[in-house]
Design a protein around this motif. Structure first.
Motif, short mmCIF file in Angstrom:
data_model
loop_
_atom_site.label_atom_id
_atom_site.label_comp_id
_atom_site.label_asym_id
_atom_site.label_seq_id
_atom_site.Cartn_x
_atom_site.Cartn_y
_atom_site.Cartn_z
N GLU A 1 24.33 24.24 6.81
CA GLU A 1 24.54 23.10 5.93
C GLU A 1 25.98 22.40 6.13
O GLU A 1 26.17 21.08 5.93
CB GLU A 1 23.79 23.11 5.36
CG GLU A 1 23.68 21.96 4.34
CD GLU A 1 22.81 22.09 2.71
OE1 GLU A 1 22.10 20.90 2.27
OE2 GLU A 1 22.53 23.08 2.62
N ARG A 2 26.80 23.26 5.84
CA ARG A 2 27.99 22.45 5.82
C ARG A 2 28.53 21.60 6.61
O ARG A 2 28.99 20.54 6.57
CB ARG A 2 29.49 23.62 5.16
CG ARG A 2 28.98 24.14 4.15
CD ARG A 2 30.61 25.36 3.34
NE ARG A 2 29.93 25.86 2.42
CZ ARG A 2 30.64 26.94 2.60
NH1 ARG A 2 31.47 27.66 3.41
NH2 ARG A 2 30.75 27.77 1.06
N LEU A 3 28.04 22.61 8.04
CA LEU A 3 28.66 22.35 9.33
C LEU A 3 27.77 20.82 9.65
O LEU A 3 28.59 19.54 10.55
CB LEU A 3 29.02 23.57 10.15
CG LEU A 3 29.83 24.23 9.71
CD1 LEU A 3 29.42 25.07 11.19
CD2 LEU A 3 31.37 23.79 10.09
N THR A 4 26.44 20.46 9.39
CA THR A 4 25.96 20.24 10.62
C THR A 4 25.20 18.96 9.59
O THR A 4 24.25 17.96 9.42
CB THR A 4 24.71 20.41 11.10
OG1 THR A 4 23.71 20.85 10.50
CG2 THR A 4 25.62 21.29 12.79
N VAL B 1 22.64 19.43 7.86
CA VAL B 1 21.32 20.20 8.39
C VAL B 1 20.86 21.21 7.24
O VAL B 1 21.55 22.87 7.11
CB VAL B 1 20.88 20.83 9.62
CG1 VAL B 1 19.11 20.67 9.67
CG2 VAL B 1 21.09 18.99 10.55
N HIS B 2 19.95 21.05 6.28
CA HIS B 2 19.49 21.95 5.74
C HIS B 2 18.65 23.24 6.45
O HIS B 2 17.47 22.78 6.59
CB HIS B 2 18.42 21.62 4.04
CG HIS B 2 18.61 22.48 2.99
ND1 HIS B 2 19.37 23.47 3.01
CD2 HIS B 2 17.10 22.72 2.99
CE1 HIS B 2 18.78 24.57 1.92
NE2 HIS B 2 16.96 24.04 2.20
N TYR B 3 18.49 24.38 6.17
CA TYR B 3 17.94 25.12 6.56
C TYR B 3 16.97 26.10 5.61
O TYR B 3 17.80 26.67 4.76
CB TYR B 3 17.82 25.64 7.96
CG TYR B 3 17.95 25.07 9.71
CD1 TYR B 3 16.36 24.59 9.89
CD2 TYR B 3 19.04 24.58 10.04
CE1 TYR B 3 16.23 24.07 10.83
CE2 TYR B 3 18.82 24.04 11.15
CZ TYR B 3 17.44 23.54 10.91
OH TYR B 3 17.05 23.25 12.59
N HIS B 4 16.00 26.94 5.66
CA HIS B 4 15.40 27.79 4.41
C HIS B 4 16.26 29.18 5.50
O HIS B 4 15.87 29.33 6.03
CB HIS B 4 13.71 28.00 4.41
CG HIS B 4 13.06 29.11 3.93
ND1 HIS B 4 13.56 30.20 4.26
CD2 HIS B 4 13.65 28.93 2.61
CE1 HIS B 4 13.11 31.14 3.02
NE2 HIS B 4 12.76 30.42 1.82
N PRO B 5 16.73 30.11 4.38
CA PRO B 5 17.42 31.14 5.20
C PRO B 5 16.27 31.47 5.64
O PRO B 5 16.68 33.26 6.73
CB PRO B 5 17.31 32.29 3.62
CG PRO B 5 17.82 31.12 2.68
CD PRO B 5 16.93 29.59 2.91
N GLY B 6 15.16 32.08 5.83
CA GLY B 6 14.28 32.70 6.57
C GLY B 6 13.65 32.49 7.95
O GLY B 6 13.36 32.98 8.89
N PRO C 1 13.97 20.28 17.30
CA PRO C 1 14.58 20.84 16.61
C PRO C 1 15.34 19.45 15.95
O PRO C 1 16.52 18.76 16.98
CB PRO C 1 15.45 21.92 17.83
CG PRO C 1 14.79 20.54 18.90
CD PRO C 1 13.32 20.41 18.20
N LYS C 2 16.17 20.09 14.75
CA LYS C 2 17.32 19.23 14.10
C LYS C 2 18.50 19.33 14.25
O LYS C 2 18.92 18.81 14.16
CB LYS C 2 17.40 19.80 12.71
CG LYS C 2 15.97 19.07 11.57
CD LYS C 2 15.64 20.42 10.36
CE LYS C 2 14.51 20.19 10.14
NZ LYS C 2 14.32 20.62 8.23
N PRO D 1 20.93 33.62 3.87
CA PRO D 1 21.77 32.41 2.81
C PRO D 1 23.04 32.19 3.35
O PRO D 1 22.91 30.92 3.28
CB PRO D 1 21.66 32.77 1.97
CG PRO D 1 19.96 34.25 2.00
CD PRO D 1 20.91 35.40 3.33
N ARG D 2 23.56 32.80 4.10
CA ARG D 2 25.22 32.42 3.98
C ARG D 2 25.81 32.03 4.84
O ARG D 2 26.22 30.81 5.20
CB ARG D 2 26.25 33.99 4.45
CG ARG D 2 25.99 34.45 3.31
CD ARG D 2 27.63 35.59 3.07
NE ARG D 2 27.09 36.47 2.66
CZ ARG D 2 28.83 37.07 2.30
NH1 ARG D 2 29.47 37.91 3.15
NH2 ARG D 2 29.01 38.16 1.05
#
Length: 199
Positions: free
Chosen positions: A109-112, A114-119, A71-72, A102-103
């Motif tokens: 992403e702001r905190l870590t 790490v970008h995740y797709h909303p799904g 896991p990321k 999405p939120r």
């Protein structure tokens, strides 16, 4: 409502089962079908394990570890995300206090970083034991006093009343009375109602 997150596999249990198969192979007393029944696995798995065991012995059946990529986000980062979610969406600059996928992805992403797709965020929320919550929709003009008055007085009065007599509850239905049976059309009355002996 529980999130539909698939159960995690117990890798130690899987490795233990393969070691049991290695011991049974070494004993040489059972056929593959019997080993499959005893270990509650498919015969194809037993056959594959047997091939690996013949090549490398018991160490060849050792577990490969976890399946798939790591896991990321680690545990500490997940706690950081959860803490931010508990603060509410407004605390992170959103207009309403409603969390959407999405939120959550944006805050993650702001905190870590790490970008995740909303799904995919849904799976992360499920792993953190968060569930889907649908907000109750209410009219802005809702007046609680009027609602209570209607529920306490008007609704029981409407519920108990029946439609006025003479009015059909189904509009435009035509009632047709059955035509009376005319005794003239029935025929003469017979004296003997027994069946005809000629028949």
């Amino acid at each position: 409502m529980r999130a539909s997150v698939p159960p995690r596999r117990d890798f130690r249990q899987l490795e233990h089962r393969r070691k049991q198969a290695a011991r049974l192979f070494q004993a040489g007393k059972m056929i593959h079908a019997a080993i499959a029944r005893q270990l509650k696995v498919s015969r194809q798995s037993v056959s594959r394990w047997y091939t690996e065991w013949r090549r490398g012995g018991s160490p060849a059946l050792r577990g490969a570890g976890r399946a798939g990529p790591k896991p990321k986000l680690d545990g500490k980062q997940l706690q950081q995300v959860e803490k931010a979610l508990l603060q509410g969406a407004r605390a992170h600059g959103f207009g309403t206090d409603l969390w959407t996928l999405p939120r959550v992805a944006l805050v993650t992403e702001r905190l870590t970083g790490v970008h995740y797709h909303p799904g995919h965020v849904w799976k992360i929320l499920g792993a953190m034991k968060w569930t889907l919550q649908r907000p109750a929709k209410q009219a802005r003009e809702r007046d609680e006093k009027k609602v209570k008055l209607w529920l306490d007085q008007r609704w029981p009065a409407l519920k108990k009343s029946s439609p006025p007599q003479g009015l059909d509850p189904v509009p435009r239905r035509e009632w047709r009375l059955p035509t009376p049976v005319d005794p003239q059309n029935v025929g003469p009355e017979r004296q003997n109602a027994d069946p005809d002996p000629r028949l």
